[in-house]
Design an enzyme around this catalytic site. Structure first.
Site, mmCIF file in Angstrom:
data_model
loop_
_atom_site.group_PDB
_atom_site.id
_atom_site.type_symbol
_atom_site.label_atom_id
_atom_site.label_comp_id
_atom_site.label_asym_id
_atom_site.label_seq_id
_atom_site.Cartn_x
_atom_site.Cartn_y
_atom_site.Cartn_z
ATOM 1 N N SER A 143 -7.532 4.871 8.350
ATOM 2 C CA SER A 143 -6.927 6.128 8.847
ATOM 3 C C SER A 143 -8.100 7.093 9.380
ATOM 4 C CB SER A 143 -5.934 6.794 8.129
ATOM 5 O OG SER A 143 -5.557 7.914 8.687
ATOM 6 N N TYR A 156 -2.251 10.207 0.211
ATOM 7 C CA TYR A 156 -2.632 9.048 1.263
ATOM 8 C C TYR A 156 -4.083 9.408 1.568
ATOM 9 C CZ TYR A 156 -2.019 7.110 6.139
ATOM 10 O OH TYR A 156 -1.901 6.287 7.304
HETATM 11 N N1 LIG Z 1 1.159 6.128 12.782
HETATM 12 C C1 LIG Z 1 -0.106 6.752 12.562
HETATM 13 O O1 LIG Z 1 -0.169 7.855 12.996
HETATM 14 C C2 LIG Z 1 -1.052 6.383 11.616
HETATM 15 C C3 LIG Z 1 -2.193 6.874 11.540
HETATM 16 C C4 LIG Z 1 -3.292 6.422 10.850
HETATM 17 C C5 LIG Z 1 -3.084 5.131 10.332
HETATM 18 N N2 LIG Z 1 -1.839 4.653 10.128
HETATM 19 C C6 LIG Z 1 -1.974 3.099 9.226
HETATM 20 O O2 LIG Z 1 -1.427 2.277 10.357
HETATM 21 C C7 LIG Z 1 -0.840 1.358 9.449
HETATM 22 C C8 LIG Z 1 0.561 0.733 9.984
HETATM 23 O O3 LIG Z 1 1.429 1.731 10.048
HETATM 24 P P1 LIG Z 1 2.317 2.158 11.321
HETATM 25 O O4 LIG Z 1 2.012 3.568 11.771
HETATM 26 O O5 LIG Z 1 2.270 1.188 12.328
HETATM 27 O O6 LIG Z 1 3.831 2.102 10.683
HETATM 28 P P2 LIG Z 1 5.134 1.624 10.649
HETATM 29 O O7 LIG Z 1 5.925 2.126 9.590
HETATM 30 O O8 LIG Z 1 5.696 1.473 12.113
HETATM 31 O O9 LIG Z 1 4.566 0.115 10.092
HETATM 32 C C9 LIG Z 1 4.305 -0.389 8.957
HETATM 33 C C10 LIG Z 1 4.874 -1.691 8.339
HETATM 34 O O10 LIG Z 1 4.625 -1.809 7.266
HETATM 35 C C11 LIG Z 1 5.664 -2.541 6.595
HETATM 36 N N3 LIG Z 1 5.297 -2.557 5.040
HETATM 37 C C12 LIG Z 1 5.561 -1.333 4.244
HETATM 38 N N4 LIG Z 1 5.435 -1.595 2.989
HETATM 39 C C13 LIG Z 1 5.074 -3.211 2.923
HETATM 40 C C14 LIG Z 1 4.837 -3.923 2.056
HETATM 41 N N5 LIG Z 1 4.841 -3.462 0.871
HETATM 42 N N6 LIG Z 1 4.591 -5.155 2.484
HETATM 43 C C15 LIG Z 1 4.734 -5.585 3.868
HETATM 44 N N7 LIG Z 1 4.744 -4.880 4.543
HETATM 45 C C16 LIG Z 1 5.150 -3.456 4.188
HETATM 46 C C17 LIG Z 1 6.667 -1.586 7.053
HETATM 47 O O11 LIG Z 1 8.001 -2.389 6.750
HETATM 48 C C18 LIG Z 1 6.539 -1.460 8.570
HETATM 49 O O12 LIG Z 1 6.911 -2.525 9.409
HETATM 50 C C19 LIG Z 1 -0.596 1.634 7.913
HETATM 51 O O13 LIG Z 1 -1.744 1.328 7.309
HETATM 52 C C20 LIG Z 1 -0.835 3.170 8.464
HETATM 53 O O14 LIG Z 1 -1.294 3.894 7.369
HETATM 54 C C21 LIG Z 1 -1.073 4.930 11.077
#
Ligand SMILES: NC(=O)c1ccc[n+]([C@@H]2O[C@H](COP(=O)([O-])OP(=O)(O)OC[C@H]3O[C@@H](n4cnc5c(N)ncnc54)[C@H](O)[C@@H]3O)[C@@H](O)[C@H]2O)c1
Length: 265
Positions: A143, A156
């Site tokens: 991130s 986080y």
């Molecule tokens: N959305 C943002 O603004 C953002 C910013 C920086 C980083 N990220 C990172 O991007 C990655 C994806 O997140 P996203 O934004 O697409 O969110 P999201 O919630 O849409 O997708 C995350 C997915 O991970 C799954 N998940 C959660 N716990 C789990 C587990 N124990 N085992 C397997 N799957 C699991 C959830 O069910 C979900 O489908 C994450 O690592 C998040 O930290 C997101």
């Protein structure tokens, strides 16, 4: 890696957001997909979307907090497709609250998914991929919050700084191998992360969940645009992938300036 056709990609957190978008982007490039998520129904819906785009895709319900579950994912991938070329350790969760309001279960949950999920993915896949000897690529989702601290991001930040360090180290260890390494460092992306807070019972808090304060920004990016940047980084072998370059430059720049002031005396 330039050619994705017929290659096998494993993506965790594939039911939603960035993981779903990565799956669809790789489907469009002709990859075979092993899509993993802890949530079975949205995973199956995302798998069907990938299939509609012409990809051979399996869904494997996986809890990345458990090494055995990620090992089973690897076994399922090799059993079905006989090879793994791309692994995207992407599943992640967020609490956005002061770290002093977080209890032990909050810390355990965020670190178990965001950090241990990546560690489990590395341990389950990388040695096997090296033994196979084929060209491949590992992507870990970190991130922007892995590069500078922000208010309400303490727990986080801790997990994501660790993923940045882990991934830089992994890139060094793999530099003379056929495996490339990238870390995805997004700013805000329009996904379910602010609402997907349902957590496994093992990480259930004793009291009510801390509220996840949504960060409102007019700068949120679409997951498909982030996935396109990741695909480009796999092609060029770039280690760092940012979604919001200007925002990251400003915030990382401030941190580095401060560090340099101290070091310059
Ligand atoms: N959305 C943002 O603004 C953002 C910013 C920086 C980083 N990220 C990172 O991007 C990655 C994806 O997140 P996203 O934004 O697409 O969110 P999201 O919630 O849409 O997708 C995350 C997915 O991970 C799954 N998940 C959660 N716990 C789990 C587990 N124990 N085992 C397997 N799957 C699991 C959830 O069910 C979900 O489908 C994450 O690592 C998040 O930290 C997101």
């Amino acid at each position: 890696m330039k050619d994705f056709k017929g290659k096998t990609a494993v993506i965790t957190g594939a039911a939603s957001g960035i993981g779903r978008a990565m799956s669809l982007a790789l489907a469009d490039r002709g990859a075979k997909l092993v899509m993993a998520d802890v949530k079975a129904e949205p995973l199956e819906a995302a798998r069907q979307e990938a299939e509609v785009r012409g990809a051979e895709a399996i869904g494997v319900q996986t809890d990345v907090t458990k090494q055995a579950s990620v090992e089973a994912l690897a076994d399922a991938a090799w059993e079905r497709f006989g090879a793994v070329h791309i692994v995207h350790n992407n599943a992640g969760v967020l609490i956005r609250a002061p770290m002093l309001d977080a209890d032990e279960k909050d810390w355990e949950w965020i670190l178990a998914v965001n950090l241990w999920g990546v560690i489990h993915g590395i341990r389950a896949f990388v040695q096997r991929m090296l033994a196979a000897g084929a060209e491949g690529h590992i992507v870990n989702t970190a991130s922007e919050a892995g590069h500078f601290a922000g208010d309400l991001y303490g727990v986080y930040n801790t997990s994501k700084f660790a993923v940045v360090g882990l991934t830089e180290s992994l890139a060094r260890e793999l530099r003379n191998t056929p495996l490339g390494v990238s870390m995805l460092c997004p700013g805000q992306v329009e996904t379910g992360i602010f609402t997907n807070t349902s957590r496994p019972d093992a990480f259930r808090r004793h009291g009510d969940d801390v509220p996840v304060e949504r960060r409102d920004t007019d700068n949120a990016m679409e997951p498909a645009d982030v996935a396109a940047k990741v695909v480009a980084a796999i092609e060029t072998g770039e280690l760092y992938v940012f979604s919001h370059e200007d925002e990251a430059r400003a915030l990382i720049g401030k941190r580095h300036e401060r560090l340099m002031r101290v070091l310059d005396g």
